[in-house]
Design a protein around this motif. Structure first.
Motif, mmCIF file in Angstrom:
data_model
loop_
_atom_site.group_PDB
_atom_site.id
_atom_site.type_symbol
_atom_site.label_atom_id
_atom_site.label_comp_id
_atom_site.label_asym_id
_atom_site.label_seq_id
_atom_site.Cartn_x
_atom_site.Cartn_y
_atom_site.Cartn_z
ATOM 1 N N ALA A 199 -4.503 -13.120 -11.927
ATOM 2 C CA ALA A 199 -5.649 -13.194 -11.006
ATOM 3 C C ALA A 199 -6.333 -11.832 -10.925
ATOM 4 N N LEU A 200 -5.535 -10.785 -10.817
ATOM 5 C CA LEU A 200 -6.082 -9.424 -10.750
ATOM 6 C C LEU A 200 -6.902 -9.121 -11.997
ATOM 7 N N ASP A 201 -6.348 -9.511 -13.141
ATOM 8 C CA ASP A 201 -7.024 -9.213 -14.404
ATOM 9 C C ASP A 201 -8.317 -10.013 -14.545
ATOM 10 N N SER A 202 -8.283 -11.283 -14.143
ATOM 11 C CA SER A 202 -9.493 -12.096 -14.344
ATOM 12 C C SER A 202 -10.583 -11.730 -13.345
ATOM 13 N N LYS A 203 -10.211 -11.346 -12.132
ATOM 14 C CA LYS A 203 -11.234 -11.009 -11.130
ATOM 15 C C LYS A 203 -11.694 -9.552 -11.269
ATOM 16 N N VAL A 204 -10.736 -8.618 -11.177
ATOM 17 C CA VAL A 204 -11.070 -7.188 -11.130
ATOM 18 C C VAL A 204 -11.019 -6.570 -12.527
ATOM 19 N N GLY A 205 -9.999 -6.949 -13.299
ATOM 20 C CA GLY A 205 -9.736 -6.329 -14.598
ATOM 21 C C GLY A 205 -8.697 -5.229 -14.431
ATOM 22 N N ILE A 206 -7.543 -5.392 -15.063
ATOM 23 C CA ILE A 206 -6.470 -4.408 -14.864
ATOM 24 C C ILE A 206 -6.887 -3.028 -15.367
ATOM 25 N N GLU A 207 -7.851 -3.006 -16.322
ATOM 26 C CA GLU A 207 -8.319 -1.703 -16.813
ATOM 27 C C GLU A 207 -9.058 -0.919 -15.725
ATOM 28 N N ARG A 208 -9.410 -1.570 -14.618
ATOM 29 C CA ARG A 208 -10.084 -0.847 -13.535
ATOM 30 C C ARG A 208 -9.112 -0.361 -12.448
ATOM 31 N N ILE A 209 -7.793 -0.541 -12.681
ATOM 32 C CA ILE A 209 -6.789 -0.031 -11.739
ATOM 33 C C ILE A 209 -6.374 1.374 -12.188
ATOM 34 N N SER A 210 -6.442 2.330 -11.279
ATOM 35 C CA SER A 210 -6.016 3.696 -11.608
ATOM 36 C C SER A 210 -4.664 4.037 -11.023
ATOM 37 N N LEU A 211 -4.332 3.421 -9.911
ATOM 38 C CA LEU A 211 -3.166 3.863 -9.140
ATOM 39 C C LEU A 211 -2.545 2.658 -8.444
ATOM 40 N N VAL A 212 -1.210 2.702 -8.303
ATOM 41 C CA VAL A 212 -0.514 1.699 -7.495
ATOM 42 C C VAL A 212 0.160 2.401 -6.334
ATOM 43 N N HIS A 213 0.013 1.852 -5.140
ATOM 44 C CA HIS A 213 0.828 2.274 -4.010
ATOM 45 C C HIS A 213 2.058 1.387 -4.019
ATOM 46 N N ALA A 214 3.200 1.978 -4.350
ATOM 47 C CA ALA A 214 4.429 1.225 -4.558
ATOM 48 C C ALA A 214 5.215 1.158 -3.258
ATOM 49 N N ASN A 215 5.109 0.021 -2.589
ATOM 50 C CA ASN A 215 5.764 -0.145 -1.291
ATOM 51 C C ASN A 215 6.370 -1.527 -1.203
ATOM 52 N N ASP A 216 7.573 -1.604 -0.598
ATOM 53 C CA ASP A 216 8.071 -2.915 -0.184
ATOM 54 C C ASP A 216 7.418 -3.216 1.172
ATOM 55 N N SER A 217 7.583 -4.448 1.653
ATOM 56 C CA SER A 217 6.872 -4.868 2.865
ATOM 57 C C SER A 217 7.842 -5.340 3.943
ATOM 58 N N LYS A 218 7.701 -4.790 5.149
ATOM 59 C CA LYS A 218 8.460 -5.299 6.310
ATOM 60 C C LYS A 218 7.867 -6.623 6.760
ATOM 61 N N ALA A 219 6.578 -6.802 6.467
ATOM 62 C CA ALA A 219 5.861 -7.986 6.931
ATOM 63 C C ALA A 219 6.006 -9.117 5.919
ATOM 64 N N GLU A 220 5.959 -10.351 6.433
ATOM 65 C CA GLU A 220 6.134 -11.547 5.605
ATOM 66 C C GLU A 220 4.929 -11.809 4.701
ATOM 67 N N LEU A 221 5.183 -12.610 3.673
ATOM 68 C CA LEU A 221 4.114 -13.102 2.791
ATOM 69 C C LEU A 221 3.001 -13.745 3.618
ATOM 70 N N GLY A 222 1.782 -13.299 3.389
ATOM 71 C CA GLY A 222 0.639 -13.918 4.057
ATOM 72 C C GLY A 222 0.489 -13.564 5.529
ATOM 73 N N SER A 223 1.292 -12.626 6.028
ATOM 74 C CA SER A 223 1.248 -12.288 7.464
ATOM 75 C C SER A 223 0.031 -11.441 7.835
ATOM 76 N N ASN A 224 -0.623 -10.855 6.818
ATOM 77 C CA ASN A 224 -1.761 -9.949 7.029
ATOM 78 C C ASN A 224 -1.392 -8.693 7.823
ATOM 79 N N ALA A 225 -0.094 -8.402 7.921
ATOM 80 C CA ALA A 225 0.344 -7.197 8.649
ATOM 81 C C ALA A 225 0.666 -6.088 7.654
ATOM 82 N N ASP A 226 0.245 -4.880 7.978
ATOM 83 C CA ASP A 226 0.405 -3.723 7.094
ATOM 84 C C ASP A 226 1.603 -2.903 7.561
#
Ligand SMILES: [Zn+2]
Ligand SMILES: [Zn+2]
Length: 285
Positions: A199-226
């Motif tokens: 999905a990322l590649d078809s919408k944005v294009g992975i070639e346009r990603i420069s950086l990843v913020h590598a974090n696990d999540s305390k919040a649940e899938l789809g919770s919209n909590a950061d």
């Protein structure tokens, strides 16, 4: 893939490269100014050369700036939006002076006005920022968010609409793994990671990603909590993070941790080693 971390600038920006080396980071990110203040980045020729010397002594690791949190490019309030643009100009000029590879920013919130309604204004202010910094090679990196409230950049469609609207090679993306998960992309296993990357590649294009913020999540899938968690201790877990960080499409992208750390003092060597292990890299002593 370079594995690194967000590091503190306590005591001065010039201390950051040494802190990165001490952690065993291969790249790093800093807040070049207090993220809760509109104060421009403080510096002069002397502080710039002190940073450059420290950066060189630390092996010239790739480094990135994270812009202040007050920025809102989607607000219907024109003054706040233009002030946000000015802050990005300041960050870009300093990033160029200090050899940063990008300036990460949160695009902000439409405050109820609607994404489509504010999109032209978002595009206009970004185009203005890039035009005013034309001579500067440093890209802006738009960070996806967890999708709370009226935040924009909550999914790849919104990120792509902004990037395509501005249409500049200097507007790229920073992918935050905790935010992508909280905003509803299930990356807990290899199948989910592939679906997200497709999905990322078809919408944005992975070639346009420069950086990843590598974090696990305390919040649940789809919770919209950061809410960031240490690598492997959160709701994403090692299986998904390993599938993501070993995917060949991610190989050229730098990754920085923004995790709480085992002692709640920010990214530490334990998390560096956990992420290295996810990425299939040997651990550090
Ligand atoms: Zn951020
Ligand atoms: Zn982030």
């Amino acid at each position: 893939m370079n594995i690194g971390a967000h590091v503190s600038t306590r005591g001065g920006l010039a201390l950051a490269p040494g802190r990165a080396v001490e952690l065993g980071a291969e790249c790093f990110q800093t807040h070049p100014t207090s993220p809760q203040s509109w104060r421009p980045i403080a510096g002069d020729d002397e502080s710039a050369s002190a940073f450059r010397a420290a950066h060189k002594a630390a092996g010239s690791l790739p480094h990135y700036f994270h812009a202040i949190y007050l920025i809102n490019l989607a607000t219907p309030k024109d003054g706040h939006r233009e002030q946000s643009g000015d802050a990005l100009v300041d960050h870009l000029l300093w990033a160029d002076r200090l050899d940063a590879k990008g300036v990460v920013f949160h695009p902000g919130s439409h405050l109820g006005a609607g994404f489509g309604e504010m999109l032209p204004a978002v595009i206009a202010v970004l185009a203005r920022v890039l035009q005013e910094t034309e001579s500067c090679p440093v890209p802006l990196l738009l960070e996806n968010n967890a999708g709370s409230g009226a935040c924009i950049g909550r999914n790849f469609e919104e990120v792509a609409a902004i990037l395509d609207g501005v249409n500049s090679p200097r507007l790229r993306m920073c992918l935050d793994t905790a935010h992508v998960f909280a905003s509803g992309y299930d990356i807990r296993d290899a199948a989910g990671v592939h679906t997200m990357l497709d999905a990322l590649d078809s919408k944005v294009g992975i070639e346009r990603i420069s950086l990843v913020h590598a974090n696990d999540s305390k919040a649940e899938l789809g919770s919209n909590a950061d809410r960031h968690e240490n690598i492997g201790d959160g709701k994403i877990g090692n299986e998904g993070l390993s599938a993501l960080f070993q995917d060949p499409r991610m190989a050229r992208i730098d990754a920085v941790l923004e995790v709480p750390g085992m002692e709640h003092e920010g990214p530490d060597r334990i998390n560096i080693n956990r992420l290295r292990s996810c990425a299939g890299k040997p651990g550090l002593d």
